[in-house]
Design an enzyme around this catalytic site. Sequence first.
Site, PDB file in Angstrom:
ATOM      1  N   CYS A 122       0.866  -1.173   0.000  1.00  0.00           N
ATOM      2  CA  CYS A 122       0.000   0.000   0.000  1.00  0.00           C
ATOM      3  C   CYS A 122       0.903   1.223   0.000  1.00  0.00           C
ATOM      4  O   CYS A 122       2.123   1.082  -0.147  1.00  0.00           O
ATOM      5  CB  CYS A 122      -0.893  -0.035   1.246  1.00  0.00           C
ATOM      6  SG  CYS A 122      -2.281   1.129   1.144  1.00  0.00           S
ATOM      7  N   CYS A 132      -4.074   5.957   0.143  1.00  0.00           N
ATOM      8  CA  CYS A 132      -3.473   4.688  -0.295  1.00  0.00           C
ATOM      9  C   CYS A 132      -3.033   4.708  -1.758  1.00  0.00           C
ATOM     10  O   CYS A 132      -2.976   3.654  -2.406  1.00  0.00           O
ATOM     11  CB  CYS A 132      -4.453   3.548  -0.055  1.00  0.00           C
ATOM     12  SG  CYS A 132      -4.927   3.363   1.682  1.00  0.00           S
ATOM     13  N   LYS A 197     -12.289  -5.520   1.654  1.00  0.00           N
ATOM     14  CA  LYS A 197     -11.763  -4.623   2.682  1.00  0.00           C
ATOM     15  C   LYS A 197     -12.751  -3.484   2.905  1.00  0.00           C
ATOM     16  O   LYS A 197     -13.001  -2.677   2.014  1.00  0.00           O
ATOM     17  CB  LYS A 197     -10.409  -4.074   2.249  1.00  0.00           C
ATOM     18  CG  LYS A 197      -9.818  -3.117   3.263  1.00  0.00           C
ATOM     19  CD  LYS A 197      -8.367  -2.807   3.004  1.00  0.00           C
ATOM     20  CE  LYS A 197      -7.859  -1.815   4.032  1.00  0.00           C
ATOM     21  NZ  LYS A 197      -6.447  -1.492   3.845  1.00  0.00           N
ATOM     22  N   GLU A 234     -16.492  -8.382  -4.621  1.00  0.00           N
ATOM     23  CA  GLU A 234     -15.118  -7.874  -4.558  1.00  0.00           C
ATOM     24  C   GLU A 234     -14.113  -9.026  -4.471  1.00  0.00           C
ATOM     25  O   GLU A 234     -13.084  -9.020  -5.153  1.00  0.00           O
ATOM     26  CB  GLU A 234     -14.951  -6.956  -3.336  1.00  0.00           C
ATOM     27  CG  GLU A 234     -15.388  -5.527  -3.574  1.00  0.00           C
ATOM     28  CD  GLU A 234     -14.362  -4.723  -4.366  1.00  0.00           C
ATOM     29  OE1 GLU A 234     -13.392  -5.316  -4.880  1.00  0.00           O
ATOM     30  OE2 GLU A 234     -14.530  -3.500  -4.476  1.00  0.00           O
ATOM     31  N   LYS A 249     -11.585  -8.260   5.835  1.00  0.00           N
ATOM     32  CA  LYS A 249     -11.011  -7.371   6.846  1.00  0.00           C
ATOM     33  C   LYS A 249     -11.961  -6.212   7.092  1.00  0.00           C
ATOM     34  O   LYS A 249     -12.376  -5.580   6.119  1.00  0.00           O
ATOM     35  CB  LYS A 249      -9.676  -6.864   6.323  1.00  0.00           C
ATOM     36  CG  LYS A 249      -9.029  -5.812   7.169  1.00  0.00           C
ATOM     37  CD  LYS A 249      -7.691  -5.432   6.602  1.00  0.00           C
ATOM     38  CE  LYS A 249      -7.200  -4.241   7.380  1.00  0.00           C
ATOM     39  NZ  LYS A 249      -6.632  -3.230   6.547  1.00  0.00           N
ATOM     40  N   SER A 275      -6.797  -3.869  14.327  1.00  0.00           N
ATOM     41  CA  SER A 275      -6.350  -3.123  15.506  1.00  0.00           C
ATOM     42  C   SER A 275      -7.476  -2.801  16.481  1.00  0.00           C
ATOM     43  O   SER A 275      -7.304  -2.916  17.699  1.00  0.00           O
ATOM     44  CB  SER A 275      -5.649  -1.837  15.054  1.00  0.00           C
ATOM     45  OG  SER A 275      -6.504  -1.056  14.231  1.00  0.00           O
TER      46      SER A 275
HETATM   47  C1  PBG Z   1      -3.195  -0.144   4.804  1.00  0.00           C
HETATM   48  C2  PBG Z   1      -3.753  -0.978   5.892  1.00  0.00           C
HETATM   49  C3  PBG Z   1      -4.584  -0.592   6.955  1.00  0.00           C
HETATM   50  C4  PBG Z   1      -4.714  -1.726   7.761  1.00  0.00           C
HETATM   51  C5  PBG Z   1      -3.995  -2.750   7.161  1.00  0.00           C
HETATM   52  N1  PBG Z   1      -3.434  -2.261   5.998  1.00  0.00           N
HETATM   53  C6  PBG Z   1      -5.179   0.729   7.288  1.00  0.00           C
HETATM   54  C7  PBG Z   1      -6.335   1.221   6.499  1.00  0.00           C
HETATM   55  O1  PBG Z   1      -6.701   0.653   5.482  1.00  0.00           O
HETATM   56  O2  PBG Z   1      -6.871   2.266   6.886  1.00  0.00           O
HETATM   57  C8  PBG Z   1      -5.473  -1.813   9.047  1.00  0.00           C
HETATM   58  C9  PBG Z   1      -5.013  -2.892   9.982  1.00  0.00           C
HETATM   59  C10 PBG Z   1      -5.546  -2.767  11.354  1.00  0.00           C
HETATM   60  O3  PBG Z   1      -6.389  -1.906  11.674  1.00  0.00           O
HETATM   61  O4  PBG Z   1      -5.122  -3.577  12.191  1.00  0.00           O
HETATM   62  N2  PBG Z   1      -4.075   0.330   3.870  1.00  0.00           N
END
Ligand code: PBG
Length: 324
Positions: A122, A132, A197, A234, A249, A275
């Site tokens: 990314c 991104c 995602k 997707e 995710k 997270s």
């Molecule tokens: C990068 C990415 C993100 C996460 C993983 N890859 C952030 C986003 O998309 O805002 C989030 C991972 C997490 O919250 O643990 N694009």
Amino acid sequence: MSSVYPVSRPRRLRRTPALRSLFQETEVQLSSLVLPIFVEEEVSDYVPVSAMPGVVRIPEARLAFEIERYAKAGIQFVMTFGISHHLDEAGSDTWHENGLVARMARICKETVPEMIVMSDTCFCEYTTHGHCGVVHDNGVDNDATLVNLGRQAVVVARAGADFIAPSAAMDGQVQAIRAALDGAGFTDTAIMAYSTKFASAFYGPFREAGGTALKGNRKSYQMNPMNRREAIRESLLDEQEGADALMVKPAGAFLDTIRDIREATHLPLAAYQVSGEYAMIKFAAAAGAIDERQIVRETLGAIKRAGADIILSYFAMDIAEQGF
Ligand code: PBG
């Protein structure tokens, strides 16, 4: 003949721990867990992530040490995220042979060659605006970003990464990356696509961990969390584009999506306990409201039961060290 109570008594199979284990349907194993790690360049100390108690940014100089420690504990898979001090408009550090993304892969593979390295692919941690991809007046430019994703993928494959894991949520990113890799001779480098995602508030703590500069949001490229059919579509598009494995995710609030995709494809399916999911468990446990280990077991078990083969989780190292 009736097959309900009093003839049927499901409790017969729950009498003892041995019986309960014999009839357990789902097992989460360390061998299906991927540990996401954060690596910061140009710092000498570990940087705790306050929104994710127990998670730190690893100084680049300590990465080799940490990878060895993970491997000794039984971790076999890592997903690398870099915290860059070299930001620009496009995130060009990501496609420099000696940029942070490439160095992370090289250090991991040189230290523990058997460690499977997945490289989050990314730009958001490498751009001044935190988006991104390439930003133009009317938002993130999909096709210009695809070119840069291809460059990054080739550089990180050359550095030794086993998996390219595109998370930029651009249309066509899997196809572009596959073509770039194959064109450069990296036909064995695999793609684990962040295929479904969602634009999720569960990524909140990651913003601190990854140090992104983003002011707005990613709703013009990541998916609306309210959409079930589009979530399946997707992932199927990424399968057609050549993904080797798919991903949902976040995980915990999207178990239905994991199940939907599991039933729509034969590809391996990963799910990312992100997270915010981690933080909610950690803070609730610290407040004494829940039992952390049991909740971890239950949440990861639910993700597995929903149909994920692989789980990315910040708890992976705890599980490696303490078991379930
Ligand atoms: C990068 C990415 C993100 C996460 C993983 N890859 C952030 C986003 O998309 O805002 C989030 C991972 C997490 O919250 O643990 N694009």
